[in-house]
Design an enzyme around this catalytic site. Structure first.
Site, PDB file in Angstrom:
ATOM      1  N   GLU A  25       5.089 101.660 -64.584  1.00 29.09           N
ATOM      2  CA  GLU A  25       6.112 101.780 -63.529  1.00 29.09           C
ATOM      3  C   GLU A  25       7.410 101.298 -64.160  1.00 29.09           C
ATOM      4  O   GLU A  25       7.603 100.095 -64.350  1.00 29.09           O
ATOM      5  CB  GLU A  25       5.749 100.896 -62.336  1.00 29.09           C
ATOM      6  CG  GLU A  25       4.490 101.326 -61.597  1.00 29.09           C
ATOM      7  CD  GLU A  25       4.678 102.588 -60.775  1.00 29.09           C
ATOM      8  OE1 GLU A  25       5.827 103.000 -60.543  1.00 29.09           O
ATOM      9  OE2 GLU A  25       3.662 103.177 -60.382  1.00 29.09           O
ATOM     10  N   CYS A  54      14.127  98.911 -58.653  1.00 27.54           N
ATOM     11  CA  CYS A  54      14.000 100.149 -59.422  1.00 27.54           C
ATOM     12  C   CYS A  54      14.304 101.334 -58.516  1.00 27.54           C
ATOM     13  O   CYS A  54      14.671 102.397 -58.979  1.00 27.54           O
ATOM     14  CB  CYS A  54      12.601 100.260 -60.004  1.00 27.54           C
ATOM     15  SG  CYS A  54      11.340 100.076 -58.747  1.00 27.54           S
TER      16      CYS A  54
HETATM   17  P1  NAD Z   1      11.411  93.865 -68.553  1.00 27.29           P
HETATM   18  O1  NAD Z   1      10.936  95.170 -69.069  1.00 27.29           O
HETATM   19  O2  NAD Z   1      12.424  93.133 -69.337  1.00 27.29           O
HETATM   20  O3  NAD Z   1      10.181  92.862 -68.359  1.00 27.29           O
HETATM   21  C1  NAD Z   1       9.048  93.214 -67.615  1.00 27.29           C
HETATM   22  C2  NAD Z   1       7.878  92.362 -68.088  1.00 27.29           C
HETATM   23  O4  NAD Z   1       7.608  92.649 -69.456  1.00 27.29           O
HETATM   24  C3  NAD Z   1       8.116  90.862 -68.010  1.00 27.29           C
HETATM   25  O5  NAD Z   1       6.912  90.225 -67.660  1.00 27.29           O
HETATM   26  C4  NAD Z   1       8.507  90.518 -69.435  1.00 27.29           C
HETATM   27  O6  NAD Z   1       8.233  89.174 -69.769  1.00 27.29           O
HETATM   28  C5  NAD Z   1       7.602  91.448 -70.202  1.00 27.29           C
HETATM   29  N1  NAD Z   1       8.082  91.758 -71.551  1.00 27.29           N
HETATM   30  C6  NAD Z   1       9.358  91.790 -72.017  1.00 27.29           C
HETATM   31  N2  NAD Z   1       9.372  92.134 -73.325  1.00 27.29           N
HETATM   32  C7  NAD Z   1       8.084  92.333 -73.684  1.00 27.29           C
HETATM   33  C8  NAD Z   1       7.449  92.725 -74.906  1.00 27.29           C
HETATM   34  N3  NAD Z   1       8.142  92.980 -76.011  1.00 27.29           N
HETATM   35  N4  NAD Z   1       6.109  92.844 -74.907  1.00 27.29           N
HETATM   36  C9  NAD Z   1       5.388  92.596 -73.805  1.00 27.29           C
HETATM   37  N5  NAD Z   1       5.922  92.229 -72.629  1.00 27.29           N
HETATM   38  C10 NAD Z   1       7.265  92.103 -72.558  1.00 27.29           C
HETATM   39  O7  NAD Z   1      11.882  94.161 -67.058  1.00 27.29           O
HETATM   40  P2  NAD Z   1      12.576  93.153 -66.024  1.00 27.29           P
HETATM   41  O8  NAD Z   1      13.962  92.911 -66.506  1.00 27.29           O
HETATM   42  O9  NAD Z   1      11.683  91.999 -65.754  1.00 27.29           O
HETATM   43  O10 NAD Z   1      12.584  94.053 -64.705  1.00 27.29           O
HETATM   44  C11 NAD Z   1      13.533  95.005 -64.446  1.00 27.29           C
HETATM   45  C12 NAD Z   1      13.066  96.400 -64.822  1.00 27.29           C
HETATM   46  O11 NAD Z   1      11.840  96.688 -64.148  1.00 27.29           O
HETATM   47  C13 NAD Z   1      14.013  97.471 -64.365  1.00 27.29           C
HETATM   48  O12 NAD Z   1      14.168  98.440 -65.386  1.00 27.29           O
HETATM   49  C14 NAD Z   1      13.329  98.102 -63.156  1.00 27.29           C
HETATM   50  O13 NAD Z   1      13.676  99.420 -62.881  1.00 27.29           O
HETATM   51  C15 NAD Z   1      11.909  97.973 -63.544  1.00 27.29           C
HETATM   52  N6  NAD Z   1      11.059  98.040 -62.352  1.00 27.29           N
HETATM   53  C16 NAD Z   1      10.339  99.173 -62.131  1.00 27.29           C
HETATM   54  C17 NAD Z   1       9.560  99.276 -60.993  1.00 27.29           C
HETATM   55  C18 NAD Z   1       8.763 100.506 -60.721  1.00 27.29           C
HETATM   56  O14 NAD Z   1       7.879 100.436 -59.891  1.00 27.29           O
HETATM   57  N7  NAD Z   1       9.007 101.619 -61.380  1.00 27.29           N
HETATM   58  C19 NAD Z   1       9.510  98.225 -60.087  1.00 27.29           C
HETATM   59  C20 NAD Z   1      10.254  97.075 -60.337  1.00 27.29           C
HETATM   60  C21 NAD Z   1      11.026  96.999 -61.497  1.00 27.29           C
END
Ligand code: NAD
Length: 476
Positions: free
Chosen positions: A251, A285
Site C-alpha cells: 500500500e 495517502c
Molecule cells: P516510509 O515509507 O518512510 O515508512 C514506512 C515504514 O517503512 C516505516 O515503518 C519505516 O520505518 C519503514 N522503513 C523506512 N525505510 C525502510 C527500509 N529501508 N527498509 C525497511 N523499512 C523501512 O513512509 P512514511 O513516511 O512512514 O508514511 C508516509 C507514506 O506512506 C506516504 O507515501 C503515504 O502515501 C504512504 N501511505 C500509504 C497508504 C496506502 O494505503 N496506500 C496508507 C498510509 C500511508
C-alpha cells in the site's frame, strides 16, 4: 509524564532490546519527549520471527470461531477505550483530536469486520472437465507475516493488517514507524488482553530499520510481507522480497486528483474537497493533492475553499478546539514549506496561508491557484494542508491530467451524477470517490493501481492476501 508502553513484545513478553538501547518518541506539537522506546537489535527481530514461527501451527489450527472471538474482543476493548486510544495518537503523531477519534473508530472496525470474515473463508469443490477427479481448492494461512506500517495512521494501518492476518490464521511480527510506536504498542497490548496467545503477535522497533527488516524478510519462516508506506521504500522492499520470493502486499504513495466538472454544485464540491484535503491534516495517502477545476467554476470554487480552509483553527491536537494539529515532525513540516516555495517559484499564487507557525510542527492551511499541471507540487505527494488548484476547459484534458502520474491510489470526481460516473470509469485508480470526500471503509477493498501498490486491504479481498490456495485432486 504518562506511562506509555515502550517495550518490545516478543513471544508473549514485554521486554527491553537486548542491547538496552532506546530512542526518543516526541510530541511534534511542542517537541517534548513522550517516552524512550526500546530499540530492537537484529537478533531481537529474528527472535520475534522465531516466536511467530513456533506459534504458527497452533494458531492456524485454532477453530476459526475462536480466532474470530479474540478479534471481536479486541474490537470491544477499543470501543470502551476510544478516548485513551485517540489521545496516544494525538500525542505522538500531532493530529487533531477529532481526526484521532475518527481513526480510533476506523481502526477498531477492522477487528470487527475480520472477526466476521474469519468464519467465512471460501473454498471450492468441483469435478474436473474430463471427469477423472474432483478438484478441491482449499485456502490455508500463508504463514508468518511481517507487517511494516507508516506513522500517518499509526493505528489503522496496523489493524488493517493485523486483523486479516490473524483472522486467516497467520502469526505476525509488526514493525511500526519510528515516529509512532506508542500507538502500535497499545494495539498489541489490546490484542494480548483480548486473548491472543504468546508468539502470535510480536512487536519490534529496530533502529536503523533497513537491515533488520531485510534480515526478517530473508528468514526462511517469513512467507509474507505486508507494507504500507512510501513508494520509494516499497520499491526497496519489493527487491528484498524478490530475493527470497516472499509474497508481498504493498500500500504505497498517492497523488490523488480531485476533479470538479462543469456543471458541478460548487458548495457541495467545496464541502467534499475540504474533507478530502484536510482529513488527518492532509497527511493521508488518500489526501486530495491536485485539484482540477473547470474554468467556469474556478473563481467561485477557490473563493469558497479559501473561506472553508481559512476557518480551521490550528494548534495542538490535544485541544479539541483545534481542527488542524501539527505535522508529525519539523522535517515533514519543512518538506511541505519547501514544496509551497517551489510552487511559487514555478508560477503559483498563494491565496491562503503559506506560512509555518511557531511552537511546533505547524503549517497554515494553504490554497494555491495558478498551479501548472506537471509542476513540482502537482507531481509530488504533499502530505500537508495545502490545496493546489489547476484549471481545465474540457473533460478529456482533465482525465488525461488526472491520469498523468505514476500513482493510482484514489481519485475524487465531483459533478452531475452521469458526468461524474462517466469520468470515474476512465480514471486509473484503485478507488474513485464520486461526489464525496471520504472513501475508506473496512468493508471495501482499499488499494492502488500503478506505483500506488499491489493487492488490497479490507473488504472480502483483504483476508485473501494472507491465505494461499491449495489444490487437492482426489478420485471422482
Ligand atoms: P516510509 O515509507 O518512510 O515508512 C514506512 C515504514 O517503512 C516505516 O515503518 C519505516 O520505518 C519503514 N522503513 C523506512 N525505510 C525502510 C527500509 N529501508 N527498509 C525497511 N523499512 C523501512 O513512509 P512514511 O513516511 O512512514 O508514511 C508516509 C507514506 O506512506 C506516504 O507515501 C503515504 O502515501 C504512504 N501511505 C500509504 C497508504 C496506502 O494505503 N496506500 C496508507 C498510509 C500511508
Amino acid at each position: 509524564m504518562t506511562n506509555y508502553l515502550s517495550d518490545l513484545y516478543i513471544d508473549g513478553q514485554w521486554r527491553a532490546g537486548s542491547e538496552g538501547k532506546t530512542f526518543a518518541v516526541l510530541d511534534p506539537s511542542d517537541g517534548s519527549e513522550l517516552a524512550q522506546f526500546a530499540i530492537a537489535t537484529e537478533a531481537d527481530c529474528l527472535a520475534a520471527v522465531d516466536a511467530a514461527d513456533r506459534a504458527a501451527a497452533g494458531w492456524a489450527a485454532l477453530a476459526p470461531r475462536a480466532r474470530s472471538e479474540i478479534l471481536r474482543s479486541a474490537f470491544d476493548i477499543l470501543t470502551a477505550e476510544r478516548e485513551v486510544f485517540a489521545e496516544i495518537m494525538v500525542r505522538e503523531n500531532g493530529k487533531a483530536f477529532a481526526d484521532a477519534l475518527g481513526e480510533a473508530d476506523y481502526s477498531k472496525e477492522f477487528f470487527r469486520w475480520f472477526a466476521e470474515e474469519a468464519v467465512r473463508i471460501p473454498g471450492d469443490f468441483r469435478m474436473s472437465p474430463a471427469g477423472d477427479k474432483r478438484i478441491i481448492v482449499t485456502r490455508q494461512p500463508i504463514g508468518v507475516s511481517l507487517l511494516v506500517t507508516p506513522w500517518n495512521f499509526p493505528a489503522a494501518m496496523a489493524t488493517r493488517k493485523l486483523a486479516p492476518a490473524l483472522a486467516a490464521g497467520c502469526t505476525v511480527v509488526l514493525k511500526p514507524a519510528r515516529e509512532t510506536p506508542l500507538t502500535a504498542a497499545y494495539v498489541v497490548r489490546v490484542l494480548e488482553r483480548a486473548g491472543v496467545p504468546a508468539g502470535v503477535v510480536n512487536l519490534v522497533t529496530p533502529v536503523p530499520t533497513g537491515p533488520a527488516v531485510a534480515a526478517m524478510i530473508h528468514h526462511p519462516a517469513v512467507r509474507k510481507l505486508s507494507f504500507t508506506g512510501s513508494t520509494e521504500v516499497g520499491r526497496i522492499l519489493l527487491q528484498t522480497a524478490a530475493e527470497s520470493v516472499v509474497n508481498t502486499s504493498m500500500e504505497l504513495g498517492g497523488n490523488a486528483p480531485f476533479l470538479v466538472l462543469q456543471g458541478a454544485n460548487v458548495a457541495g464540491a467545496v464541502e467534499a474537497a475540504v474533507v478530502a484535503k484536510m482529513r488527518n491534516g492532509g497527511s493521508a495517502c488518500t489526501s486530495a493533492n491536485r485539484f482540477y477545476v473547470h474554468s467556469s467554476l474556478a473563481a467561485e470554487f477557490s473563493e469558497q475553499l479559501v473561506a472553508a480552509m481559512g476557518a480551521y483553527t490550528v494548534g495542538p491536537g490535544i485541544d479539541t478546539a483545534n481542527k488542524l494539529g501539527s505535522l508529525v515532525s519539523l522535517d515533514e513540516r519543512d518538506k511541505v514549506a519547501d514544496l509551497v516555495s517551489t510552487a511559487v517559484a514555478e508560477g503559483a499564487r498563494i491565496v491562503l496561508g503559506g506560512q509555518k507557525l511557531p511552537g511546533g510542527a505547524f503549517y497554515q492551511p494553504t490554497v494555491l491557484t495558478d498551479v501548472k499541471h506537471g509542476s513540482t507540487i502537482n507531481q509530488t505527494e504533499i502530505f500537508g494542508p495545502v490545496a493546489a488548484i489547476v484549471t481545465f476547459d474540457n473533460e478529456d484534458d482533465a482525465i488525461r491530467m488526472a491520469n498523468d502520474t505514476i500513482f493510482g491510489l484514489i481519485a475524487y470526481v465531483y459533478g452531475e451524477p452521469d458526468a461524474a460516473f462517466r469520468v470515474a470509469q476512465r480514471i486509473d485508480a484503485g478507488m474513485v470517490a464520486v461526489n464525496r470526500g471520504v472513501i475508506s471503509d473496512p468493508a471495501a477493498p482499499f488499494g492502488g493501481m500503478k506505483q500506488s501498490g499491489l493487492g488490497r486491504e479490507g473488504g472480502s479481498e483483504g483476508i485473501l492476501e494472507f491465505l494461499e490456495e491449495k489444490y487437492i485432486a482426489i478420485a471422482p
